[in-house]
Design a protein around this motif. Sequence first.
Motif, PDB file in Angstrom:
ATOM      1  N   GLY A  34     -17.150  -4.106  62.776  1.00 58.87           N
ATOM      2  CA  GLY A  34     -17.370  -2.704  62.439  1.00 58.87           C
ATOM      3  C   GLY A  34     -16.734  -2.276  61.130  1.00 58.87           C
ATOM      4  O   GLY A  34     -16.530  -1.075  60.907  1.00 58.87           O
ATOM      5  N   LEU A  35     -16.424  -3.229  60.254  1.00 56.31           N
ATOM      6  CA  LEU A  35     -15.828  -2.903  58.955  1.00 56.31           C
ATOM      7  C   LEU A  35     -16.924  -2.672  57.916  1.00 56.31           C
ATOM      8  O   LEU A  35     -17.932  -3.383  57.890  1.00 56.31           O
ATOM      9  CB  LEU A  35     -14.929  -4.043  58.475  1.00 56.31           C
ATOM     10  N   GLY A  36     -16.718  -1.702  57.048  1.00 58.38           N
ATOM     11  CA  GLY A  36     -17.630  -1.499  55.920  1.00 58.38           C
ATOM     12  C   GLY A  36     -19.024  -1.062  56.332  1.00 58.38           C
ATOM     13  O   GLY A  36     -20.007  -1.436  55.675  1.00 58.38           O
ATOM     14  N   ASP A 124     -13.539   6.174  59.009  1.00 56.51           N
ATOM     15  CA  ASP A 124     -14.319   5.667  57.878  1.00 56.51           C
ATOM     16  C   ASP A 124     -15.558   6.535  57.654  1.00 56.51           C
ATOM     17  O   ASP A 124     -15.894   6.890  56.522  1.00 56.51           O
ATOM     18  CB  ASP A 124     -14.719   4.216  58.139  1.00 56.51           C
ATOM     19  N   ALA A 125     -16.239   6.874  58.761  1.00 58.52           N
ATOM     20  CA  ALA A 125     -17.435   7.714  58.651  1.00 58.52           C
ATOM     21  C   ALA A 125     -17.084   9.098  58.122  1.00 58.52           C
ATOM     22  O   ALA A 125     -17.786   9.651  57.263  1.00 58.52           O
ATOM     23  CB  ALA A 125     -18.118   7.831  60.011  1.00 58.52           C
ATOM     24  N   LEU A 129     -18.634  10.625  54.749  1.00 61.21           N
ATOM     25  CA  LEU A 129     -19.427  11.854  54.825  1.00 61.21           C
ATOM     26  C   LEU A 129     -18.801  13.001  54.051  1.00 61.21           C
ATOM     27  O   LEU A 129     -19.422  14.052  53.877  1.00 61.21           O
ATOM     28  CB  LEU A 129     -19.614  12.266  56.287  1.00 61.21           C
ATOM     29  N   GLY A 130     -17.574  12.805  53.584  1.00 61.91           N
ATOM     30  CA  GLY A 130     -16.886  13.861  52.849  1.00 61.91           C
ATOM     31  C   GLY A 130     -16.407  15.001  53.724  1.00 61.91           C
ATOM     32  O   GLY A 130     -16.247  16.137  53.244  1.00 61.91           O
ATOM     33  N   GLY A 184      -6.281   3.732  54.170  1.00 56.92           N
ATOM     34  CA  GLY A 184      -6.479   3.775  52.724  1.00 56.92           C
ATOM     35  C   GLY A 184      -7.737   4.528  52.353  1.00 56.92           C
ATOM     36  O   GLY A 184      -7.745   5.333  51.416  1.00 56.92           O
ATOM     37  N   GLN A 185      -8.835   4.273  53.087  1.00 49.52           N
ATOM     38  CA  GLN A 185     -10.083   4.997  52.848  1.00 49.52           C
ATOM     39  C   GLN A 185      -9.892   6.498  53.026  1.00 49.52           C
ATOM     40  O   GLN A 185     -10.498   7.300  52.323  1.00 49.52           O
ATOM     41  CB  GLN A 185     -11.158   4.517  53.832  1.00 49.52           C
TER      42      GLN A 185
END
Length: 499
Positions: A34-36, A124-125, A129-130, A184-185
């Motif tokens: 489920g990375l990236g 991450d999502a 999505l900002g 980090g993301q």
Amino acid sequence: MGIAVNIASPVRSLDDLSNESRMIATPWSRMVRGLGLGQYPIGYDGAVAAEIRQAFALLEAKVTASNSYTLFSSRLAGLILEVADPATRLDRRDVERALASVLDALRREGNPYWRLMSGCILLDAASKLGLDKSLLFNDELDFPGEVLAMLDEIQPNQIPDENKGRHGDYEKLSAYSAALLVLGQYDMQNRLLSGGRNYIREALSVLDRVPSPFFRGRGGAMLFSVILLLGQDSEIFDGDRDYMKDVLDYLDRADELNMPPAFPQPMSEAFVRIYPLLTMLNAIAMSGRDGYLNHGKDRLAEAGRLLAEITPVERTHMGLYYIVALHNLGRLKTEILDFDTFVSEIVGQWRYIDPGENFFLHGISYSYLIETAMVTGRLDLIGGEMLEKLADAFVDLDRSDMDSANRPYPFSYALNMMAEIGVADLLFKPRARYQGMAPIAWVIDKLSDGGAREGNRLYMLDHTLISIALRLSGEVRCESALFRRFCFRLSPIHAGEAV
């Protein structure tokens, strides 16, 4: 000859790959871990969104009464699609309500590893999505902290597969990589080094508790890549130990340690050796320290020799790893003298492979070939006959109980790759081979009640559908600052963009 298909590539060549795609280029990290997810973003497509919603509706009817991970995935994909749809106007309260529903499903997951992974996918999502960070980090909710706390719950040797007993803390190692990356993301990497804990050093200490060289090399390479992306190189190289040298040395002890991994189908000894080596080569590329290519031996020469020794069908898997690692190292032209012929010969193996022969070795080979052709700008090597052969292959996995139970594995790979090149309709639309059903509907219909027989193989389908949903968030979506400011120093394609 097959039907004519309209293939569309999101990239023209390796030079077009984003830093995220250069680091997480192969399907394994995306589909299994489920990375990236959401690489190669495109504009919103209402028809594709409807297909994703329909797929999750079928999954909910089949498995979500007892499968909280799929319930989480369905709710998250629904939120992603609403945010991505330019015709939908969500206010903050709408997003808060949707996130509350997603978090409710996430917290129901009893397995701490999968609960952590769902948390990482959510963060991450949200980043991609900002969404406003205060939605998940505020005076009442510290969700990034909640994810980090889950690391302490993961116990060793909990993966229920043919390698039980060889993993040690492999799941925890993978979990640390995911958690460090997503913090980090989410631009909260300071949380990893403050508050009395150094999560990066903790993660590196886990390496010694992964006994198999295969798993230590493959898992360690991703951990190194994440730490290097975070700019924390000194933690790997400048303390009491040089962790990269240690892992390379450990790979060299494979014969002495005698802990080869088990695979669903017989694999050559060379495959067992080349897989972790190629992932480590990509980590070396991330480090920018090409001296490690000669630590103990000539690692590029070893990779070339092993690639020649593995079987042709194994090479369909490893060719992509080899190409991307050499590209990131800046060694593609020196190591592969006739690149076009090299790619043509690897991709051309589809003519001799039956993707329905088994779920793993043959079952995912076409997906690797599609990805290889895509990133190298050689989609001219992919045609309707090959794609139809893959689309119709999943019926054949009823040949054995093992293959049918693992059918979501190759199907997820295929759906992800077909979506990337714009031909996912081959799996979303009815086909004669499936008694007039769409392949995805047929595959879901064949799942056991609650997905009990498939286990975590089912989660790969969840990951694929989330990834396709994230791609609809817009073709102008930029890389996060974390990836954007990174530079592959040995092959600085994007050096001018580094900040």
